[in-house]
Design a protein around this motif. Structure first.
Motif, PDB file in Angstrom:
ATOM      1  N   MET A  47       0.812  -1.213   0.000  1.00 23.94           N
ATOM      2  CA  MET A  47       0.000   0.000   0.000  1.00 23.94           C
ATOM      3  C   MET A  47       0.850   1.270   0.000  1.00 23.94           C
ATOM      4  O   MET A  47       0.578   2.202  -0.746  1.00 23.94           O
ATOM      5  CB  MET A  47      -0.913   0.002   1.229  1.00 23.94           C
ATOM      6  CG  MET A  47      -1.819  -1.217   1.321  1.00 23.94           C
ATOM      7  SD  MET A  47      -2.767  -1.262   2.843  1.00 23.94           S
ATOM      8  CE  MET A  47      -3.810   0.186   2.613  1.00 23.94           C
ATOM      9  N   GLU A  48       1.863   1.303   0.852  1.00 23.09           N
ATOM     10  CA  GLU A  48       2.674   2.511   0.989  1.00 23.09           C
ATOM     11  C   GLU A  48       3.850   2.485   0.027  1.00 23.09           C
ATOM     12  O   GLU A  48       4.397   1.418  -0.264  1.00 23.09           O
ATOM     13  CB  GLU A  48       3.195   2.627   2.423  1.00 23.09           C
ATOM     14  CG  GLU A  48       2.101   2.653   3.469  1.00 23.09           C
ATOM     15  CD  GLU A  48       2.661   2.546   4.870  1.00 23.09           C
ATOM     16  OE1 GLU A  48       2.880   3.597   5.486  1.00 23.09           O
ATOM     17  OE2 GLU A  48       2.873   1.416   5.338  1.00 23.09           O
ATOM     18  N   LEU A  49       4.261   3.663  -0.418  1.00 20.74           N
ATOM     19  CA  LEU A  49       5.376   3.699  -1.362  1.00 20.74           C
ATOM     20  C   LEU A  49       6.055   5.056  -1.357  1.00 20.74           C
ATOM     21  O   LEU A  49       5.465   6.073  -0.983  1.00 20.74           O
ATOM     22  CB  LEU A  49       4.891   3.382  -2.776  1.00 20.74           C
ATOM     23  CG  LEU A  49       3.860   4.347  -3.377  1.00 20.74           C
ATOM     24  CD1 LEU A  49       4.523   5.325  -4.332  1.00 20.74           C
ATOM     25  CD2 LEU A  49       2.760   3.586  -4.091  1.00 20.74           C
ATOM     26  N   ALA A  50       7.295   5.037  -1.760  1.00 20.30           N
ATOM     27  CA  ALA A  50       8.039   6.262  -2.046  1.00 20.30           C
ATOM     28  C   ALA A  50       8.957   5.956  -3.210  1.00 20.30           C
ATOM     29  O   ALA A  50       9.519   4.859  -3.301  1.00 20.30           O
ATOM     30  CB  ALA A  50       8.844   6.720  -0.831  1.00 20.30           C
ATOM     31  N   LYS A  93       7.729  14.165  -2.123  1.00 23.41           N
ATOM     32  CA  LYS A  93       8.388  13.686  -0.903  1.00 23.41           C
ATOM     33  C   LYS A  93       8.916  14.867  -0.092  1.00 23.41           C
ATOM     34  O   LYS A  93       9.486  15.801  -0.645  1.00 23.41           O
ATOM     35  CB  LYS A  93       9.527  12.732  -1.270  1.00 23.41           C
ATOM     36  CG  LYS A  93      10.247  12.125  -0.069  1.00 23.41           C
ATOM     37  CD  LYS A  93      11.239  11.065  -0.508  1.00 23.41           C
ATOM     38  CE  LYS A  93      12.414  11.625  -1.249  1.00 23.41           C
ATOM     39  NZ  LYS A  93      13.291  12.487  -0.376  1.00 23.41           N
ATOM     40  N   PRO A  94       8.723  14.808   1.245  1.00 21.89           N
ATOM     41  CA  PRO A  94       9.247  15.891   2.085  1.00 21.89           C
ATOM     42  C   PRO A  94      10.743  16.064   1.914  1.00 21.89           C
ATOM     43  O   PRO A  94      11.494  15.090   1.811  1.00 21.89           O
ATOM     44  CB  PRO A  94       8.902  15.417   3.506  1.00 21.89           C
ATOM     45  CG  PRO A  94       7.733  14.505   3.335  1.00 21.89           C
ATOM     46  CD  PRO A  94       7.968  13.812   2.032  1.00 21.89           C
ATOM     47  N   PHE A 128      13.801   7.886   1.133  1.00 26.48           N
ATOM     48  CA  PHE A 128      12.698   7.129   0.547  1.00 26.48           C
ATOM     49  C   PHE A 128      12.123   6.138   1.557  1.00 26.48           C
ATOM     50  O   PHE A 128      10.911   5.934   1.621  1.00 26.48           O
ATOM     51  CB  PHE A 128      13.161   6.389  -0.711  1.00 26.48           C
ATOM     52  CG  PHE A 128      13.378   7.277  -1.907  1.00 26.48           C
ATOM     53  CD1 PHE A 128      12.311   7.924  -2.513  1.00 26.48           C
ATOM     54  CD2 PHE A 128      14.651   7.475  -2.428  1.00 26.48           C
ATOM     55  CE1 PHE A 128      12.490   8.749  -3.612  1.00 26.48           C
ATOM     56  CE2 PHE A 128      14.847   8.295  -3.527  1.00 26.48           C
ATOM     57  CZ  PHE A 128      13.775   8.940  -4.125  1.00 26.48           C
ATOM     58  N   GLU A 129      13.000   5.504   2.342  1.00 25.03           N
ATOM     59  CA  GLU A 129      12.532   4.529   3.335  1.00 25.03           C
ATOM     60  C   GLU A 129      11.651   5.196   4.383  1.00 25.03           C
ATOM     61  O   GLU A 129      10.591   4.679   4.756  1.00 25.03           O
ATOM     62  CB  GLU A 129      13.722   3.837   4.013  1.00 25.03           C
ATOM     63  CG  GLU A 129      14.488   2.876   3.118  1.00 25.03           C
ATOM     64  CD  GLU A 129      15.503   3.589   2.232  1.00 25.03           C
ATOM     65  OE1 GLU A 129      15.648   4.838   2.360  1.00 25.03           O
ATOM     66  OE2 GLU A 129      16.152   2.916   1.414  1.00 25.03           O
ATOM     67  N   GLU A 130      12.076   6.359   4.868  1.00 30.13           N
ATOM     68  CA  GLU A 130      11.276   7.083   5.860  1.00 30.13           C
ATOM     69  C   GLU A 130       9.948   7.537   5.268  1.00 30.13           C
ATOM     70  O   GLU A 130       8.898   7.446   5.916  1.00 30.13           O
ATOM     71  CB  GLU A 130      12.053   8.289   6.386  1.00 30.13           C
ATOM     72  CG  GLU A 130      13.255   7.928   7.241  1.00 30.13           C
ATOM     73  CD  GLU A 130      14.140   9.124   7.519  1.00 30.13           C
ATOM     74  OE1 GLU A 130      14.755   9.163   8.592  1.00 30.13           O
ATOM     75  OE2 GLU A 130      14.229  10.021   6.651  1.00 30.13           O
ATOM     76  N   ALA A 131       9.979   8.032   4.047  1.00 26.07           N
ATOM     77  CA  ALA A 131       8.751   8.519   3.407  1.00 26.07           C
ATOM     78  C   ALA A 131       7.758   7.391   3.182  1.00 26.07           C
ATOM     79  O   ALA A 131       6.537   7.571   3.346  1.00 26.07           O
ATOM     80  CB  ALA A 131       9.088   9.206   2.086  1.00 26.07           C
ATOM     81  N   ARG A 136       7.577  12.403  12.651  1.00 24.98           N
ATOM     82  CA  ARG A 136       8.633  11.566  12.078  1.00 24.98           C
ATOM     83  C   ARG A 136       8.154  10.130  11.968  1.00 24.98           C
ATOM     84  O   ARG A 136       7.305   9.675  12.744  1.00 24.98           O
ATOM     85  CB  ARG A 136       9.906  11.631  12.908  1.00 24.98           C
ATOM     86  CG  ARG A 136       9.802  11.075  14.330  1.00 24.98           C
ATOM     87  CD  ARG A 136      11.130  11.271  15.052  1.00 24.98           C
ATOM     88  NE  ARG A 136      11.104  10.935  16.460  1.00 24.98           N
ATOM     89  CZ  ARG A 136      11.474   9.753  16.951  1.00 24.98           C
ATOM     90  NH1 ARG A 136      11.906   8.799  16.128  1.00 24.98           N
ATOM     91  NH2 ARG A 136      11.445   9.530  18.248  1.00 24.98           N
ATOM     92  N   ALA A 137       8.666   9.452  10.971  1.00 20.53           N
ATOM     93  CA  ALA A 137       8.339   8.035  10.786  1.00 20.53           C
ATOM     94  C   ALA A 137       9.235   7.196  11.683  1.00 20.53           C
ATOM     95  O   ALA A 137      10.410   7.517  11.885  1.00 20.53           O
ATOM     96  CB  ALA A 137       8.539   7.636   9.327  1.00 20.53           C
ATOM     97  N   VAL A 138       8.676   6.133  12.226  1.00 26.65           N
ATOM     98  CA  VAL A 138       9.429   5.201  13.066  1.00 26.65           C
ATOM     99  C   VAL A 138       9.607   3.898  12.291  1.00 26.65           C
ATOM    100  O   VAL A 138       8.623   3.289  11.849  1.00 26.65           O
ATOM    101  CB  VAL A 138       8.699   4.935  14.388  1.00 26.65           C
ATOM    102  CG1 VAL A 138       9.456   3.886  15.212  1.00 26.65           C
ATOM    103  CG2 VAL A 138       8.549   6.228  15.185  1.00 26.65           C
TER     104      VAL A 138
END
Length: 316
Positions: free
Chosen positions: A70-73, A116-117, A122-125, A283-285
């Motif tokens: 579902m999620e992607l960057a 993307k911020p 890319f992994e965090e996004a 922030r992404a964890v």
């Protein structure tokens, strides 16, 4: 292109990596070259067809959509003739219904997809979208949170880590419930109080809250009712049985069950998250990273229900 496919329901071993045809964008679509995606509990539920009646939506005997994710960057590889918001080479992130466990995916320009911020990998996004979108939709069901006491059960998972940060953004006083190893993490995300569920049952400590948000679907309104203040709201993330409780509590009692089923992913929510990230307020964890080839191992780990935050798949 390479993609992880499954043509039957079952355990992680039904997944396999193979070559499939690369999608071609329609007029209003962009083709994204995926650099990172995630494995989440929705992916695992769809793969295993749990609960069983979900098959009436995903395919009774075999899955209609063979590529999960579902999620992607990633990076915009091509755009349709009618696309104006994105150009080839743009770095983007977003959430799609399926298809992200692959090297390429097509998404509509109007879908939850954004640039993307700045400064984010890319992994965090990739680890932002699903958990945060679910948390945001659920917290909004509780109406205004400013100055209210919010308890988040399962505060160290994908949805939970997002919910702690978003509840703080909305002005709530946050009590986070997680296990011992993640107490400091949830404090660092903004929790005012923390409860170690291995040592204390919050439903029996006599404390009450305006909102109880079950971010992992492990509790129930019956168990949490006494932990709600009069007029308080119990907000689960899943469980079709909660549809009954939603209807029941509208008519009986002064405590309510509110739920966002099925979850809704909105572009404006993604843009809000981007603004919060760039302002240093979200922030992404990430717990673990696996290459796409190790999707089976990644799925097995997610199914232990012990992950902290998100599990990322690196694609390219």
């Amino acid at each position: 292109m390479r993609a992880v496919v499954h043509d039957r329901y079952g355990p992680p071993d039904v997944l396999r990596l193979e070559e499939v045809e690369r999608p071609v964008p329609k007029e209003d679509e962009v083709l994204v070259k995926i650099h990172a995606t995630t494995v989440n509990r929705t992916d695992c539920g769809l793969r295993a067809a749990v609960p069983f009646f979900a098959r009436f939506f995903t395919g009774v005997r075999r899955p209609k959509r063979k590529i999960l994710g579902m999620e992607l960057a990633g990076e915009v590889e091509a755009v349709g003739a009618a696309v104006t918001e994105f150009e080839v080479g743009d770095h983007v992130f977003g959430v799609n219904g399926s298809g992200a466990h692959a090297e390429f995916v097509c998404m509509r320009e109007s879908a939850p997809l954004a640039h993307k911020p700045a400064g984010m990998s890319f992994e965090e996004a990739a680890a932002v979208c699903d958990g945060a979108a679910l948390a945001l939709a659920c917290l909004r069901k509780a109406d205004s949170l400013k100055g209210r006491n919010v308890l988040i059960y399962g505060a160290s998972g994908s949805v939970g880590t997002a919910a702690v940060q978003l509840a703080r953004y909305f002005g709530a006083d946050v009590t986070a419930v997680c296990n011992t190893k993640n107490l400091e993490l949830v404090r660092s995300l903004g929790a005012d109080e923390v409860i170690d569920y291995l040592k204390e049952d919050f439903t029996k400590n006599g404390e009450t809250y305006d909102v109880v948000f079950d971010a992992v679907g492990k509790h129930s309104f019956k168990r949490c009712r006494r932990s709600l203040k009069p007029g308080g709201k119990y907000v689960p993330t899943d469980g079709f049985a909660n549809l009954f409780w939603t209807a029941w509590t509208r008519r009986i009692g002064d405590r309510r069950v509110v739920i966002d089923i099925p979850p809704h992913y909105r572009k404006q929510d993604l843009l809000l998250l981007k603004d919060l990230i760039e302002a240093g307020r979200y922030r992404a964890v990430i717990d673990r990273r696996y290459p796409l080839e190790q999707v089976i191992e990644a799925s097995r780990y997610v199914e232990t229900e012990q992950k902290t935050g998100n599990v990322v798949l690196t694609v390219s």
